[in-house]
Design an enzyme around this catalytic site. Structure first.
Site, PDB file in Angstrom:
ATOM      1  CG  HIS A   1      13.567  -4.773 -13.761  1.00 26.08           C
ATOM      2  ND1 HIS A   1      14.400  -5.481 -14.591  1.00 26.08           N
ATOM      3  CD2 HIS A   1      12.629  -5.672 -13.341  1.00 26.08           C
ATOM      4  CE1 HIS A   1      13.985  -6.751 -14.652  1.00 26.08           C
ATOM      5  NE2 HIS A   1      12.915  -6.881 -13.892  1.00 26.08           N
TER       6      HIS A   1
ATOM      7  CG  HIS B   1      -0.147  -0.075   2.519  1.00 28.14           C
ATOM      8  ND1 HIS B   1       0.212   1.022   3.244  1.00 28.14           N
ATOM      9  CD2 HIS B   1       0.359  -1.146   3.174  1.00 28.14           C
ATOM     10  CE1 HIS B   1       0.895   0.649   4.309  1.00 28.14           C
ATOM     11  NE2 HIS B   1       1.001  -0.672   4.289  1.00 28.14           N
TER      12      HIS B   1
HETATM   13  C1  LIG Z   1      24.216  -6.586  -6.855  1.00 26.46           C
HETATM   14  C2  LIG Z   1      24.680  -6.750  -8.293  1.00 26.46           C
HETATM   15  C3  LIG Z   1      24.161  -5.593  -9.152  1.00 26.46           C
HETATM   16  C4  LIG Z   1      26.211  -6.725  -8.241  1.00 26.46           C
HETATM   17  O1  LIG Z   1      26.709  -6.854  -9.534  1.00 26.46           O
HETATM   18  P1  LIG Z   1      28.278  -6.652  -9.757  1.00 26.46           P
HETATM   19  O2  LIG Z   1      28.699  -5.299  -9.261  1.00 26.46           O
HETATM   20  O3  LIG Z   1      28.539  -6.965 -11.201  1.00 26.46           O
HETATM   21  O4  LIG Z   1      28.930  -7.690  -8.777  1.00 26.46           O
HETATM   22  P2  LIG Z   1      29.791  -8.995  -9.124  1.00 26.46           P
HETATM   23  O5  LIG Z   1      28.975  -9.968  -9.901  1.00 26.46           O
HETATM   24  O6  LIG Z   1      31.088  -8.525  -9.722  1.00 26.46           O
HETATM   25  O7  LIG Z   1      30.050  -9.619  -7.687  1.00 26.46           O
HETATM   26  C5  LIG Z   1      30.925  -8.992  -6.751  1.00 26.46           C
HETATM   27  C6  LIG Z   1      30.838  -9.765  -5.446  1.00 26.46           C
HETATM   28  O8  LIG Z   1      29.542  -9.551  -4.856  1.00 26.46           O
HETATM   29  C7  LIG Z   1      28.869 -10.797  -4.680  1.00 26.46           C
HETATM   30  N1  LIG Z   1      27.461 -10.572  -5.001  1.00 26.46           N
HETATM   31  C8  LIG Z   1      26.936 -10.263  -6.210  1.00 26.46           C
HETATM   32  N2  LIG Z   1      25.626 -10.079  -6.131  1.00 26.46           N
HETATM   33  C9  LIG Z   1      25.288 -10.283  -4.842  1.00 26.46           C
HETATM   34  C10 LIG Z   1      24.068 -10.228  -4.146  1.00 26.46           C
HETATM   35  N3  LIG Z   1      22.918  -9.927  -4.781  1.00 26.46           N
HETATM   36  N4  LIG Z   1      24.069 -10.466  -2.816  1.00 26.46           N
HETATM   37  C11 LIG Z   1      25.224 -10.777  -2.180  1.00 26.46           C
HETATM   38  N5  LIG Z   1      26.438 -10.832  -2.785  1.00 26.46           N
HETATM   39  C12 LIG Z   1      26.459 -10.595  -4.114  1.00 26.46           C
HETATM   40  C13 LIG Z   1      29.527 -11.751  -5.659  1.00 26.46           C
HETATM   41  O9  LIG Z   1      29.374 -13.088  -5.226  1.00 26.46           O
HETATM   42  C14 LIG Z   1      30.953 -11.271  -5.604  1.00 26.46           C
HETATM   43  O10 LIG Z   1      31.551 -11.749  -4.430  1.00 26.46           O
HETATM   44  P3  LIG Z   1      33.106 -12.190  -4.404  1.00 26.46           P
HETATM   45  O11 LIG Z   1      33.879 -10.917  -4.670  1.00 26.46           O
HETATM   46  O12 LIG Z   1      33.288 -12.710  -3.011  1.00 26.46           O
HETATM   47  O13 LIG Z   1      33.269 -13.195  -5.483  1.00 26.46           O
HETATM   48  C15 LIG Z   1      24.169  -8.048  -8.939  1.00 26.46           C
HETATM   49  O14 LIG Z   1      24.878  -9.177  -8.499  1.00 26.46           O
HETATM   50  C16 LIG Z   1      22.677  -8.286  -8.674  1.00 26.46           C
HETATM   51  O15 LIG Z   1      22.253  -8.814  -7.643  1.00 26.46           O
HETATM   52  N6  LIG Z   1      21.882  -7.875  -9.693  1.00 26.46           N
HETATM   53  C17 LIG Z   1      20.437  -8.091  -9.668  1.00 26.46           C
HETATM   54  C18 LIG Z   1      20.088  -9.068 -10.794  1.00 26.46           C
HETATM   55  C19 LIG Z   1      18.618  -9.313 -10.883  1.00 26.46           C
HETATM   56  O16 LIG Z   1      17.936  -9.568  -9.900  1.00 26.46           O
HETATM   57  N7  LIG Z   1      18.116  -9.235 -12.100  1.00 26.46           N
HETATM   58  C20 LIG Z   1      16.692  -9.416 -12.359  1.00 26.46           C
HETATM   59  C21 LIG Z   1      16.522 -10.146 -13.672  1.00 26.46           C
HETATM   60  S1  LIG Z   1      14.812 -10.286 -14.119  1.00 26.46           S
END
Ligand SMILES: CC(C)(COP(=O)(O)OP(=O)(O)OC[C@H]1O[C@@H](n2cnc3c(N)ncnc32)[C@H](O)[C@@H]1OP(=O)(O)O)[C@@H](O)C(=O)NCCC(=O)NCCS
Length: 99
Positions: free
Chosen positions: A35, A26
């Site tokens: 998104h 709400h």
């Molecule tokens: C948070 C996010 C944006 C980070 O992306 P990024 O900056 O490219 O990060 P990386 O993939 O390089 O990961 C860096 C570190 O963070 C960790 N990490 C990544 N996403 C994480 C999350 N959501 N929660 C906890 N840790 C996360 C990785 O495991 C990595 O850890 P490490 O250094 O110990 O190996 C991305 O992982 C995410 O969660 N995006 C959302 C995707 C989504 O839900 N899309 C919807 C599709 S419909």
């Protein structure tokens, strides 16, 4: 999208997607070009700025403000306001990157 639940008095901006099984409770205000990814839980009274991504399965507790152009990582639990242009992740969510 399929299975999304949008409760009373929610405002949603243009070009914003409420994806599969997300729930928006709400009186939330959701900006433009946002998104809300699958399976997220947006509690009541949350304000989300423009160009935000709320990652899959994240939970935002009530009354939180997410600043424009920020990203909430998948699975995060957001318990405090998030400023503009940052990436937060984890439980509880913490800032991991500034843009
Ligand atoms: C948070 C996010 C944006 C980070 O992306 P990024 O900056 O490219 O990060 P990386 O993939 O390089 O990961 C860096 C570190 O963070 C960790 N990490 C990544 N996403 C994480 C999350 N959501 N929660 C906890 N840790 C996360 C990785 O495991 C990595 O850890 P490490 O250094 O110990 O190996 C991305 O992982 C995410 O969660 N995006 C959302 C995707 C989504 O839900 N899309 C919807 C599709 S419909």
């Amino acid at each position: 999208m399929a299975g999304a639940v949008i409760q009373a008095l929610v405002t949603i901006g243009v070009n914003t997607i409420i994806n599969t099984r997300a729930s928006v409770d709400h009186e939330c205000l959701i900006g433009d070009h946002v998104h809300i990814a699958p399976g997220t839980t947006i509690s009541g009274g949350v304000k989300i700025g423009d160009n935000v991504l709320i990652g899959a399965g994240a939970t935002i507790i009530q009354g939180i403000h997410i600043g424009a152009s920020s990203i909430v990582g998948a699975g995060a639990a957001v318990t405090k306001d998030v400023r503009e242009g940052v990436i937060v992740m984890g439980i509880p969510a913490r800032v991991v990157k500034y843009s």
